[in-house]
Design a protein around this motif. Structure first.
Motif, PDB file in Angstrom:
ATOM      1  N   PRO A   1       0.812  -1.223   0.000  1.00 51.26           N
ATOM      2  CA  PRO A   1       0.000   0.000   0.000  1.00 51.26           C
ATOM      3  C   PRO A   1       0.843   1.269   0.000  1.00 51.26           C
ATOM      4  CG  PRO A   1       0.039  -0.932   2.203  1.00 51.26           C
ATOM      5  CD  PRO A   1       0.783  -1.894   1.318  1.00 51.26           C
ATOM      6  N   CYS A   2       2.171   1.142   0.220  1.00 51.18           N
ATOM      7  CA  CYS A   2       2.991   2.341   0.329  1.00 51.18           C
ATOM      8  C   CYS A   2       4.396   2.061  -0.222  1.00 51.18           C
ATOM      9  CB  CYS A   2       3.063   2.762   1.803  1.00 51.18           C
ATOM     10  SG  CYS A   2       3.942   4.299   2.046  1.00 51.18           S
ATOM     11  N   PRO A   3       4.545   2.155  -1.558  1.00 55.43           N
ATOM     12  CA  PRO A   3       5.853   1.842  -2.155  1.00 55.43           C
ATOM     13  C   PRO A   3       7.030   2.630  -1.573  1.00 55.43           C
ATOM     14  CG  PRO A   3       4.171   1.991  -3.848  1.00 55.43           C
ATOM     15  CD  PRO A   3       3.517   2.435  -2.566  1.00 55.43           C
ATOM     16  N   PRO A   4       6.834   3.854  -1.016  1.00 62.87           N
ATOM     17  CA  PRO A   4       8.000   4.496  -0.389  1.00 62.87           C
ATOM     18  C   PRO A   4       8.542   3.741   0.833  1.00 62.87           C
ATOM     19  CG  PRO A   4       6.334   6.137  -0.918  1.00 62.87           C
ATOM     20  CD  PRO A   4       5.713   4.802  -1.157  1.00 62.87           C
ATOM     21  N   MET A   5       7.801   2.743   1.359  1.00 62.97           N
ATOM     22  CA  MET A   5       8.343   1.901   2.437  1.00 62.97           C
ATOM     23  C   MET A   5       9.167   0.796   1.768  1.00 62.97           C
ATOM     24  SD  MET A   5       6.523   2.866   5.362  1.00 62.97           S
ATOM     25  CE  MET A   5       6.520   1.521   6.479  1.00 62.97           C
ATOM     26  N   GLN A   6      10.250   1.168   1.168  1.00 62.60           N
ATOM     27  CA  GLN A   6      11.009   0.238   0.318  1.00 62.60           C
ATOM     28  C   GLN A   6      11.643  -0.871   1.160  1.00 62.60           C
ATOM     29  OE1 GLN A   6      11.911  -1.633  -2.573  1.00 62.60           O
ATOM     30  NE2 GLN A   6      11.357   0.379  -3.323  1.00 62.60           N
ATOM     31  N   ILE A   7      11.249  -2.116   0.884  1.00 59.31           N
ATOM     32  CA  ILE A   7      11.835  -3.230   1.647  1.00 59.31           C
ATOM     33  C   ILE A   7      12.669  -4.147   0.756  1.00 59.31           C
ATOM     34  CG2 ILE A   7       9.855  -4.829   1.464  1.00 59.31           C
ATOM     35  CD1 ILE A   7      10.537  -5.374   4.580  1.00 59.31           C
ATOM     36  N   ASN A   8      12.378  -4.155  -0.552  1.00 58.38           N
ATOM     37  CA  ASN A   8      13.184  -5.008  -1.437  1.00 58.38           C
ATOM     38  C   ASN A   8      14.610  -4.491  -1.493  1.00 58.38           C
ATOM     39  OD1 ASN A   8      11.015  -6.562  -2.022  1.00 58.38           O
ATOM     40  ND2 ASN A   8      10.500  -5.498  -3.928  1.00 58.38           N
ATOM     41  N   ASP A   9      15.542  -5.405  -1.435  1.00 61.05           N
ATOM     42  CA  ASP A   9      16.929  -4.985  -1.359  1.00 61.05           C
ATOM     43  C   ASP A   9      17.787  -6.077  -1.998  1.00 61.05           C
ATOM     44  OD1 ASP A   9      18.863  -3.127   0.540  1.00 61.05           O
ATOM     45  OD2 ASP A   9      19.628  -5.159   0.247  1.00 61.05           O
ATOM     46  N   ALA A  10      18.708  -5.663  -2.840  1.00 58.09           N
ATOM     47  CA  ALA A  10      19.513  -6.660  -3.569  1.00 58.09           C
ATOM     48  C   ALA A  10      20.278  -7.559  -2.623  1.00 58.09           C
ATOM     49  CB  ALA A  10      20.468  -5.934  -4.515  1.00 58.09           C
ATOM     50  N   GLU A  11      20.739  -6.996  -1.510  1.00 57.95           N
ATOM     51  CA  GLU A  11      21.549  -7.814  -0.602  1.00 57.95           C
ATOM     52  C   GLU A  11      20.724  -8.446   0.512  1.00 57.95           C
ATOM     53  OE1 GLU A  11      25.176  -7.295   2.541  1.00 57.95           O
ATOM     54  OE2 GLU A  11      24.681  -5.612   1.245  1.00 57.95           O
ATOM     55  N   HIS A  12      19.760  -7.696   1.055  1.00 59.37           N
ATOM     56  CA  HIS A  12      19.074  -8.171   2.266  1.00 59.37           C
ATOM     57  C   HIS A  12      17.766  -8.909   2.009  1.00 59.37           C
ATOM     58  CE1 HIS A  12      21.796  -5.033   3.863  1.00 59.37           C
ATOM     59  NE2 HIS A  12      21.970  -5.958   4.781  1.00 59.37           N
ATOM     60  N   SER A  13      17.276  -8.911   0.777  1.00 58.64           N
ATOM     61  CA  SER A  13      16.130  -9.777   0.479  1.00 58.64           C
ATOM     62  C   SER A  13      16.695 -11.119   0.047  1.00 58.64           C
ATOM     63  CB  SER A  13      15.256  -9.180  -0.627  1.00 58.64           C
ATOM     64  OG  SER A  13      14.629  -8.018  -0.161  1.00 58.64           O
ATOM     65  N   LYS A  14      16.459 -12.121   0.861  1.00 60.22           N
ATOM     66  CA  LYS A  14      17.062 -13.439   0.637  1.00 60.22           C
ATOM     67  C   LYS A  14      15.985 -14.420   0.207  1.00 60.22           C
ATOM     68  CE  LYS A  14      21.043 -12.324   2.728  1.00 60.22           C
ATOM     69  NZ  LYS A  14      22.321 -12.277   2.024  1.00 60.22           N
ATOM     70  N   LEU A  15      16.419 -15.656  -0.057  1.00 62.79           N
ATOM     71  CA  LEU A  15      15.464 -16.737  -0.271  1.00 62.79           C
ATOM     72  C   LEU A  15      15.486 -17.654   0.939  1.00 62.79           C
ATOM     73  CD1 LEU A  15      15.951 -17.810  -4.003  1.00 62.79           C
ATOM     74  CD2 LEU A  15      14.353 -16.178  -3.045  1.00 62.79           C
ATOM     75  N   ALA A  16      14.364 -18.286   1.200  1.00 67.80           N
ATOM     76  CA  ALA A  16      14.287 -19.283   2.269  1.00 67.80           C
ATOM     77  C   ALA A  16      13.592 -20.518   1.706  1.00 67.80           C
ATOM     78  CB  ALA A  16      13.499 -18.723   3.449  1.00 67.80           C
ATOM     79  N   VAL A  17      13.975 -21.678   2.212  1.00 68.13           N
ATOM     80  CA  VAL A  17      13.332 -22.911   1.754  1.00 68.13           C
ATOM     81  C   VAL A  17      12.536 -23.501   2.915  1.00 68.13           C
ATOM     82  CG1 VAL A  17      13.728 -25.259   0.923  1.00 68.13           C
ATOM     83  CG2 VAL A  17      15.068 -23.389  -0.010  1.00 68.13           C
ATOM     84  N   TRP A  18      11.294 -23.841   2.620  1.00 65.97           N
ATOM     85  CA  TRP A  18      10.383 -24.429   3.601  1.00 65.97           C
ATOM     86  C   TRP A  18       9.963 -25.798   3.069  1.00 65.97           C
ATOM     87  CZ3 TRP A  18       7.976 -21.217   7.641  1.00 65.97           C
ATOM     88  CH2 TRP A  18       8.441 -19.903   7.646  1.00 65.97           C
ATOM     89  N   VAL A  19       9.743 -26.761   3.918  1.00 67.71           N
ATOM     90  CA  VAL A  19       9.331 -28.077   3.420  1.00 67.71           C
ATOM     91  C   VAL A  19       8.161 -28.636   4.230  1.00 67.71           C
ATOM     92  CG1 VAL A  19      11.677 -28.620   2.651  1.00 67.71           C
ATOM     93  CG2 VAL A  19      10.862 -29.514   4.814  1.00 67.71           C
TER      94      VAL A  19
END
Ligand code: SF4
Ligand code: SF4
Length: 358
Positions: free
Chosen positions: A245-263
């Motif tokens: 709802p508020c794109p200025p709350m930028q959370i995507n980040d090349a270094e700090h947005s990671k992947l996680a695996v769930w099973v």
């Protein structure tokens, strides 16, 4: 300007799907006696009327260009009675009522470079969300992850060598669609959003952003004389729910947005309750264009499952039998503090981490 009147909208919703179904399937709808699996990628359904329908399943990359779509439709017109069907996992299925048409159909499909498989105890096509191509909030691509992984798992799609079927999913943000399956590859944000205060007052409805936060970490604030927002970073669980709802709350980040695996996620069925997936690998680099680290972990889990599970055990059944400590041993995945759900509401959700079960 044209004098033509605008066309009135057609308020009929989706067209009736029955008109697109193969006539033999339409005739025998709900009247099937049994089905069998003659070979990988092929199903045979027999109706009480004695009619048969043969289905050939073909993997696609889901996001299809118009040329591939035309090619697939041409194959359907020439070799498969003129019918084509998409499954929920982005496979194409062709149906023929004459068994003599099955092999020519498979030859035509493989000659064009498509693969037949994904049935019974194979690794079905990874299902995926929109990623960078369509959605406005992804932290990673989904099509790219799927393509990279399926390139590595192509033999497991073509053959039926798994103890039971394996459904893998991706999710390119942390909160919305996708991301529930035997194995799920999900985005994991690891830092709170960074706020662009110059834009908030023009772009965001502040009360609705405040209301979005599940842990009440967002407060209205005045910054540099403008109405804006502030985040209590101690409370923030880095979920990213404030970003849509508020794109200025930028959370995507090349270094700090990671992947996680769930099973271990699975729907309920006639014999068992639904099971929730659990986090087994965190902080995996979000590394396009081939995501080698995440792919290696998924392959490793599949290898352990293939070697250790009994016939018919889904991944959740296998882990239920051997226990989570043994799962981490056989997959060589490290169990770290990040696997422990230490959120303050965890009293109600401890069952969601792998370190405790009750
Ligand atoms: S998972 Fe999230 S980012 Fe991906 S398509 Fe769905 S809403 Fe968009
Ligand atoms: S990322 Fe999630 S927890 Fe953090 S401020 Fe935004 S909505 Fe709240």
């Amino acid at each position: 300007m044209s004098d033509d009147k605008p066309r009135s909208p057609i308020e009929s919703g989706c067209p009736d799907g029955f008109q697109y179904i193969h006539p033999v399937m339409r005739k025998n709808y709900g009247q099937w006696k049994f089905h069998e699996h003659p070979k990988p990628g092929v199903l045979r359904h027999v109706a009480y009327s004695g009619d048969e329908i043969w289905t050939v399943r073909v993997g696609t990359q889901r996001i299809l260009d118009v040329f591939s779509l035309r090619e697939l439709c041409d194959i359907g017109d020439e070799f498969a009675d003129g019918y084509i069907h998409f499954t929920i996992r982005s496979n194409v299925e062709y149906m023929v009522s004459d068994p003599a048409k099955v092999e020519p159909l498979i030859e035509a499909i493989t000659a064009k470079g498509y693969i037949v498989g994904g049935t019974k105890n194979s690794v079905a096509m990874l299902s995926h969300t929109q990623g960078w191509l369509h959605c406005d909030i992804p932290g990673t691509d989904a099509s790219g992850v799927v393509k990279s992984m399926m390139d590595e798992l192509i033999d497991e799609f073509r053959e039926c060598n798994m103890p039971n079927r394996v459904h893998i999913t991706t999710s390119c943000c942390q909160i919305n669609c996708g991301g529930q399956g035997d194995i799920a590859i999900n985005i994991q944000h690891t830092k709170p959003p960074k706020i662009n205060h110059d834009l908030v007052s023009n772009v965001c409805e502040r009360p609705s952003v405040v209301a979005r936060c599940p842990v009440a970490a967002i407060r209205p604030a005045m910054v540099n004389g403008k109405p804006s927002l502030e985040v209590d970073e101690k409370k923030c669980i880095c979920c990213g729910a404030c970003f849509p709802p508020c794109p200025p709350m930028q959370i995507n980040d090349a270094e700090h947005s990671k992947l996680a695996v769930w099973v271990g996620g699975n729907h309920s069925n006639a014999r068992s309750k639904p099971t929730f997936q659990k986090l087994v690998a965190a902080g995996i680099p979000n590394n396009p264009p081939r995501w080698p680290e995440a792919t290696a972990i998924v392959k490793n889990i599949l290898k352990a499952y293939k070697e250790d599970a009994k016939d018919w055990e889904r991944i959740n059944d296998w882990i239920e039998r051997i226990g989570w400590p043994r799962f981490f041993e056989v997959t060589n995945l490290p169990f770290t503090k990040y696997h422990i759900d230490n959120w303050r509401g965890a009293r109600n959700s401890l069952n969601a981490s792998t370190h405790i079960r009750f």
